[in-house]
Write an enzyme that holds these catalytic residues in place. Structure first.
Site, PDB file in Angstrom:
ATOM      1  N   ARG A  35     -18.947  14.589  11.938  1.00 43.68           N
ATOM      2  CA  ARG A  35     -20.030  15.121  11.099  1.00 43.68           C
ATOM      3  C   ARG A  35     -21.311  15.318  11.885  1.00 43.68           C
ATOM      4  O   ARG A  35     -22.074  16.240  11.608  1.00 43.68           O
ATOM      5  CB  ARG A  35     -20.286  14.187   9.924  1.00 43.68           C
ATOM      6  CG  ARG A  35     -19.170  14.269   8.911  1.00 43.68           C
ATOM      7  CD  ARG A  35     -19.367  13.290   7.802  1.00 43.68           C
ATOM      8  NE  ARG A  35     -18.413  13.551   6.738  1.00 43.68           N
ATOM      9  CZ  ARG A  35     -18.134  12.690   5.789  1.00 43.68           C
ATOM     10  NH1 ARG A  35     -18.726  11.508   5.768  1.00 43.68           N
ATOM     11  NH2 ARG A  35     -17.266  12.984   4.851  1.00 43.68           N
ATOM     12  N   LYS A 222      -1.687  12.950  -7.032  1.00 43.56           N
ATOM     13  CA  LYS A 222      -1.686  13.036  -8.495  1.00 43.56           C
ATOM     14  C   LYS A 222      -2.055  14.394  -9.065  1.00 43.56           C
ATOM     15  O   LYS A 222      -3.012  15.020  -8.619  1.00 43.56           O
ATOM     16  CB  LYS A 222      -2.678  12.010  -9.043  1.00 43.56           C
ATOM     17  CG  LYS A 222      -2.191  10.603  -8.846  1.00 43.56           C
ATOM     18  CD  LYS A 222      -3.106   9.634  -9.534  1.00 43.56           C
ATOM     19  CE  LYS A 222      -2.538   8.225  -9.465  1.00 43.56           C
ATOM     20  NZ  LYS A 222      -3.551   7.231  -9.764  1.00 43.56           N
ATOM     21  N   GLY A 378     -10.037  15.624   2.529  1.00 45.67           N
ATOM     22  CA  GLY A 378      -9.815  14.559   3.496  1.00 45.67           C
ATOM     23  C   GLY A 378      -8.453  14.486   4.160  1.00 45.67           C
ATOM     24  O   GLY A 378      -8.345  14.571   5.374  1.00 45.67           O
ATOM     25  N   GLY A 401     -15.032  16.410  -1.529  1.00 42.04           N
ATOM     26  CA  GLY A 401     -15.362  16.716  -2.919  1.00 42.04           C
ATOM     27  C   GLY A 401     -16.050  18.059  -3.077  1.00 42.04           C
ATOM     28  O   GLY A 401     -15.761  18.806  -4.020  1.00 42.04           O
TER      29      GLY A 401
HETATM   30  P1  AMP Z   1      -4.838  12.955  -2.489  1.00 47.26           P
HETATM   31  O1  AMP Z   1      -5.882  11.934  -2.139  1.00 47.26           O
HETATM   32  O2  AMP Z   1      -4.620  13.155  -3.948  1.00 47.26           O
HETATM   33  O3  AMP Z   1      -5.024  14.255  -1.718  1.00 47.26           O
HETATM   34  O4  AMP Z   1      -3.470  12.356  -2.004  1.00 47.26           O
HETATM   35  C1  AMP Z   1      -3.214  12.027  -0.676  1.00 47.26           C
HETATM   36  C2  AMP Z   1      -2.269  10.888  -0.673  1.00 47.26           C
HETATM   37  O5  AMP Z   1      -1.087  11.273  -1.328  1.00 47.26           O
HETATM   38  C3  AMP Z   1      -1.867  10.446   0.714  1.00 47.26           C
HETATM   39  O6  AMP Z   1      -2.386   9.166   0.927  1.00 47.26           O
HETATM   40  C4  AMP Z   1      -0.345  10.434   0.644  1.00 47.26           C
HETATM   41  O7  AMP Z   1       0.207   9.265   1.202  1.00 47.26           O
HETATM   42  C5  AMP Z   1      -0.065  10.475  -0.833  1.00 47.26           C
HETATM   43  N1  AMP Z   1       1.261  11.026  -1.119  1.00 47.26           N
HETATM   44  C6  AMP Z   1       1.734  12.222  -0.742  1.00 47.26           C
HETATM   45  N2  AMP Z   1       3.027  12.357  -1.130  1.00 47.26           N
HETATM   46  C7  AMP Z   1       3.370  11.225  -1.750  1.00 47.26           C
HETATM   47  C8  AMP Z   1       4.574  10.750  -2.358  1.00 47.26           C
HETATM   48  N3  AMP Z   1       5.666  11.495  -2.367  1.00 47.26           N
HETATM   49  N4  AMP Z   1       4.574   9.523  -2.893  1.00 47.26           N
HETATM   50  C9  AMP Z   1       3.448   8.769  -2.867  1.00 47.26           C
HETATM   51  N5  AMP Z   1       2.285   9.159  -2.322  1.00 47.26           N
HETATM   52  C10 AMP Z   1       2.255  10.371  -1.765  1.00 47.26           C
END
Ligand code: AMP
Length: 420
Positions: A35, A222, A378, A401
């Site tokens: 950054r 999610k 991220g 974000g």
């Molecule tokens: P996000 O912060 O929503 O972008 O999610 C990123 C996180 O999703 C990372 O830490 C990954 O380890 C997790 N992730 C990706 N695929 C899976 C999966 N199949 N099962 C559990 N966690 C996951």
């Protein structure tokens, strides 16, 4: 609109809002200076013009005023090394001490102010409210801090002749130094820094100025945290690859067996609704067909591949399988605009990085063939860095974000404050 290139800073004082919110270790040493490096072109341009640079930033999330671990003093020495010149520091960001330090500035000087968030007024949120505060007390505290925020903003603005916003990472916040301060400068005296300019252009390329086919790859854990973006993207993209942990909510919604895979039970209807909307809008929604499954959430778990809708009990999908990799890569390589946010699997575990690497490599290949690719949020940034692909995509956003809110179609306060 004023641009930094067209502005001559000679003899002028510029308040430059940067995002120096860098990670520090327990000895208060910087562990990743990305950054800081990102803001150097802006700072160097002002110095080269013979201007005076007043740097404002936040660091961490101080909630109770000054604390050593959140002091901007921690970054001064490193900034000095990066710039190859001494950098001054003042342990406040408004008030007499600061005004005196600013008055002493000579052309080409750089002065770092103390963490803006040592004042609640920067964010404009009340602090120190008792846990059992009534709604009335909360409302009164909010009103009070909003009032004093005006005074704080005015004092910050009075330090400089020009305002430069180079903090894309906080552009989605209507804080004193990121947005409100712009009101105190005439249009010709406020502008984006180079980093902001690049970020804004990159976002425009995927939001407005789109070369088709446009493919978005949305991964991560999610559906609930990505739903607004997904809904907005359904109006824009030709192909939408939904991957990562989100996959299994879709698989379950359509009647598949997902074993122990990540699933948001309360989002099954939402998943069906997304599938329906994609169909109505003619968007090619691409989901994995196979998975790399594991018998535990661990890098050392036993693994095998199976169809994504036939995951046995006791097993969970932690990455996509080879058939999905091929399908994703084909779609990506045939695209002219690409947006990637979120890994295909648990890329933190070495044994489940293959899918994300394949996606990153396909994006790099498409970029080489002339596509525009934006990687942001991220974890996908961590992915391209991990796989050495950062310079093989068109643009890696520094905003987490902020980028996501821009893609959701929101107007970012930090951008609006300059663009009007
Ligand atoms: P996000 O912060 O929503 O972008 O999610 C990123 C996180 O999703 C990372 O830490 C990954 O380890 C997790 N992730 C990706 N695929 C899976 C999966 N199949 N099962 C559990 N966690 C996951």
């Amino acid at each position: 609109m004023q641009t930094i290139d067209n502005f001559n800073f000679a003899g002028k004082k510029a308040f430059v809002r940067v995002d120096f919110n860098v990670p520090l270790d327990e000895n208060l040493k910087i562990t990743d200076d990305t950054r800081m490096r990102a803001a150097l072109p802006t700072i160097k341009k002002i110095i080269a013009d013979g201007g005076m640079v007043i740097i404002g930033s936040h660091l961490g999330r101080p909630k109770k005023g000054p604390e050593k671990k959140f002091s901007l003093q921690n970054i001064v020495e490193h900034l000095s090394e990066l710039l190859g010149q001494p950098v001054k520091f003042v342990d406040d960001c408004i008030g007499e001490k600061v005004e005196a330090a600013v008055a002493e500035l000579q052309p080409k000087d750089v002065l770092v102010l103390e963490n803006l968030r040592f004042y609640a007024e920067e964010e404009g949120k009340p602090r120190g409210l008792a846990e059992d505060a009534t709604d009335e007390e909360k409302a009164a505290a909010k009103k009070a801090v909003k009032e004093s925020q005006k005074e704080f903003t005015k004092k910050l603005a009075s330090l400089a002749d020009a305002y430069v916003n180079d903090a894309f990472g906080t552009a989605h916040r209507a804080h004193a130094s990121t947005a409100l301060i712009a009101d105190y400068f005439a249009p010709e005296n406020k502008m984006f820094g180079y980093l902001m300019e690049k970020e804004v252009k990159a976002v425009e390329k995927v939001m407005k100025d789109i070369n088709r086919p446009f493919t978005a790859i949305m991964g991560g854990s999610k559906v609930s945290s990505k739903i607004d973006i997904i809904e907005n993207l359904l109006n824009k993209v030709d192909n939408l690859i939904i991957t990562g942990g989100m996959t299994y909510t879709f698989t379950k919604a359509t009647g598949g067996n997902i074993g122990n895979s990540l699933c948001e039970e309360d989002k099954l209807d939402l998943a069906l609704d997304i599938l329906k909307k994609a169909k109505e809008k003619g968007v090619n929604l691409v989901l994995a067909v196979d998975a790399k499954i594991a018998d535990a959430f661990s890098n050392d778990a036993n693994t095998k591949f199976c169809p994504v809708s036939q995951i046995p009990d006791g097993w969970e999908g932690l990455d996509i399988g080879p058939e999905s990799e091929k399908i994703f890569a084909d779609v990506i390589k045939n695209s002219k605009t690409l947006l990637w946010n979120g890994p295909t699997g648990v890329f933190e575990f070495e044994n489940f990085t293959h899918g994300s690497r394949t996606v990153g490599e396909a994006i790099a290949e498409a970029t080489k063939a002339g596509a525009f690719s934006l990687v942001g949020g991220g974890d996908s940034v961590a992915c391209v860095n991990k796989f050495g692909l950062a310079d093989k995509v068109s643009y890696v956003s520094t905003g987490g974000g902020a980028l996501l809110e821009a893609i959701e179609g929101k107007v970012l306060p930090g951008i609006k404050a300059i663009q009007g």
